[in-house]
Scaffold this motif. Sequence first.
Motif, PDB file in Angstrom:
ATOM      1  N   CYS A  30      -4.252 -30.757  -4.652  1.00 28.35           N
ATOM      2  CA  CYS A  30      -5.398 -31.639  -4.408  1.00 28.35           C
ATOM      3  C   CYS A  30      -5.318 -32.914  -5.254  1.00 28.35           C
ATOM      4  O   CYS A  30      -6.016 -33.883  -4.977  1.00 28.35           O
ATOM      5  CB  CYS A  30      -6.709 -30.910  -4.690  1.00 28.35           C
ATOM      6  N   ASN A  31      -4.460 -32.909  -6.259  1.00 26.26           N
ATOM      7  CA  ASN A  31      -4.271 -34.088  -7.104  1.00 26.26           C
ATOM      8  C   ASN A  31      -3.068 -34.924  -6.686  1.00 26.26           C
ATOM      9  O   ASN A  31      -2.762 -35.928  -7.320  1.00 26.26           O
ATOM     10  CB  ASN A  31      -4.111 -33.666  -8.573  1.00 26.26           C
ATOM     11  N   TRP A  32      -2.365 -34.515  -5.650  1.00 28.19           N
ATOM     12  CA  TRP A  32      -1.173 -35.219  -5.203  1.00 28.19           C
ATOM     13  C   TRP A  32      -1.540 -36.467  -4.417  1.00 28.19           C
ATOM     14  O   TRP A  32      -2.557 -36.504  -3.717  1.00 28.19           O
ATOM     15  CB  TRP A  32      -0.321 -34.327  -4.320  1.00 28.19           C
ATOM     16  N   ASP A  33      -0.678 -37.483  -4.486  1.00 28.14           N
ATOM     17  CA  ASP A  33      -0.858 -38.697  -3.693  1.00 28.14           C
ATOM     18  C   ASP A  33      -0.840 -38.347  -2.210  1.00 28.14           C
ATOM     19  O   ASP A  33       0.031 -37.609  -1.747  1.00 28.14           O
ATOM     20  CB  ASP A  33       0.273 -39.698  -3.965  1.00 28.14           C
ATOM     21  N   GLY A  34      -1.806 -38.873  -1.469  1.00 28.16           N
ATOM     22  CA  GLY A  34      -1.855 -38.683  -0.025  1.00 28.16           C
ATOM     23  C   GLY A  34      -2.547 -37.417   0.427  1.00 28.16           C
ATOM     24  O   GLY A  34      -2.733 -37.208   1.621  1.00 28.16           O
ATOM     25  N   VAL A  35      -2.948 -36.557  -0.495  1.00 29.02           N
ATOM     26  CA  VAL A  35      -3.607 -35.300  -0.143  1.00 29.02           C
ATOM     27  C   VAL A  35      -5.094 -35.405  -0.462  1.00 29.02           C
ATOM     28  O   VAL A  35      -5.475 -35.810  -1.557  1.00 29.02           O
ATOM     29  CB  VAL A  35      -3.007 -34.099  -0.918  1.00 29.02           C
ATOM     30  N   THR A  36      -5.907 -35.049   0.504  1.00 29.86           N
ATOM     31  CA  THR A  36      -7.355 -34.977   0.296  1.00 29.86           C
ATOM     32  C   THR A  36      -7.782 -33.542   0.534  1.00 29.86           C
ATOM     33  O   THR A  36      -7.392 -32.934   1.538  1.00 29.86           O
ATOM     34  CB  THR A  36      -8.106 -35.907   1.273  1.00 29.86           C
ATOM     35  N   CYS A  37      -8.571 -33.006  -0.377  1.00 31.27           N
ATOM     36  CA  CYS A  37      -9.027 -31.622  -0.253  1.00 31.27           C
ATOM     37  C   CYS A  37     -10.535 -31.566  -0.046  1.00 31.27           C
ATOM     38  O   CYS A  37     -11.266 -32.454  -0.485  1.00 31.27           O
ATOM     39  CB  CYS A  37      -8.670 -30.831  -1.513  1.00 31.27           C
ATOM     40  N   ASP A  38     -10.968 -30.497   0.593  1.00 32.25           N
ATOM     41  CA  ASP A  38     -12.389 -30.239   0.764  1.00 32.25           C
ATOM     42  C   ASP A  38     -12.984 -29.953  -0.606  1.00 32.25           C
ATOM     43  O   ASP A  38     -12.454 -29.144  -1.363  1.00 32.25           O
ATOM     44  CB  ASP A  38     -12.568 -29.040   1.705  1.00 32.25           C
ATOM     45  N   LYS A  39     -14.071 -30.604  -0.939  1.00 34.30           N
ATOM     46  CA  LYS A  39     -14.672 -30.451  -2.270  1.00 34.30           C
ATOM     47  C   LYS A  39     -15.245 -29.053  -2.515  1.00 34.30           C
ATOM     48  O   LYS A  39     -15.335 -28.610  -3.650  1.00 34.30           O
ATOM     49  CB  LYS A  39     -15.753 -31.506  -2.471  1.00 34.30           C
ATOM     50  N   VAL A  40     -15.612 -28.360  -1.445  1.00 34.44           N
ATOM     51  CA  VAL A  40     -16.192 -27.022  -1.592  1.00 34.44           C
ATOM     52  C   VAL A  40     -15.118 -25.943  -1.610  1.00 34.44           C
ATOM     53  O   VAL A  40     -15.072 -25.102  -2.499  1.00 34.44           O
ATOM     54  CB  VAL A  40     -17.216 -26.747  -0.464  1.00 34.44           C
ATOM     55  N   ARG A  54      -7.144 -31.340   8.901  1.00 36.44           N
ATOM     56  CA  ARG A  54      -7.945 -32.052   9.912  1.00 36.44           C
ATOM     57  C   ARG A  54      -7.338 -33.403  10.283  1.00 36.44           C
ATOM     58  O   ARG A  54      -7.508 -33.865  11.401  1.00 36.44           O
ATOM     59  CB  ARG A  54      -9.364 -32.271   9.399  1.00 36.44           C
ATOM     60  N   ARG A  55      -6.692 -34.039   9.317  1.00 36.53           N
ATOM     61  CA  ARG A  55      -6.115 -35.364   9.557  1.00 36.53           C
ATOM     62  C   ARG A  55      -4.681 -35.386   9.023  1.00 36.53           C
ATOM     63  O   ARG A  55      -4.441 -34.979   7.897  1.00 36.53           O
ATOM     64  CB  ARG A  55      -6.956 -36.438   8.875  1.00 36.53           C
ATOM     65  N   LEU A  56      -3.785 -35.899   9.860  1.00 35.85           N
ATOM     66  CA  LEU A  56      -2.385 -36.007   9.483  1.00 35.85           C
ATOM     67  C   LEU A  56      -1.883 -37.388   9.875  1.00 35.85           C
ATOM     68  O   LEU A  56      -1.943 -37.775  11.042  1.00 35.85           O
ATOM     69  CB  LEU A  56      -1.554 -34.932  10.188  1.00 35.85           C
TER      70      LEU A  56
END
Length: 95
Positions: free
Chosen positions: A10-20, A51-53
């Motif tokens: 979740c801390n990697w460049d380009g990766v977004t994680c769900d906050k929950v 969800r998004r790529l």
Amino acid sequence: MSWNKSTNCCNWDGVTCDKVTSNDIELDISCSELDGSIDSSSRLFRDSHLRRLNIALNYLIGQIPSELLKLTELTTLSLSDNTFIVEPDILKLLM
């Protein structure tokens, strides 16, 4: 782009994680100068929460893997400006 396997993805460049849930839900590796083909056995296709790529604007070639169909939560897919071969069954689903 910096990805260190010893850190949370979740801390990697380009990766977004769900906050929950902390599931990785978005991967944006556009303009990353990636080249070659996409391996159909890639971990990417085992991530059912994606969800998004966005893999646009790279140097990717070859066939778009049918494993993309396993990403059942995928709502946004950007493949532009690569050189892919698209099988008819995948093309129908992408339209």
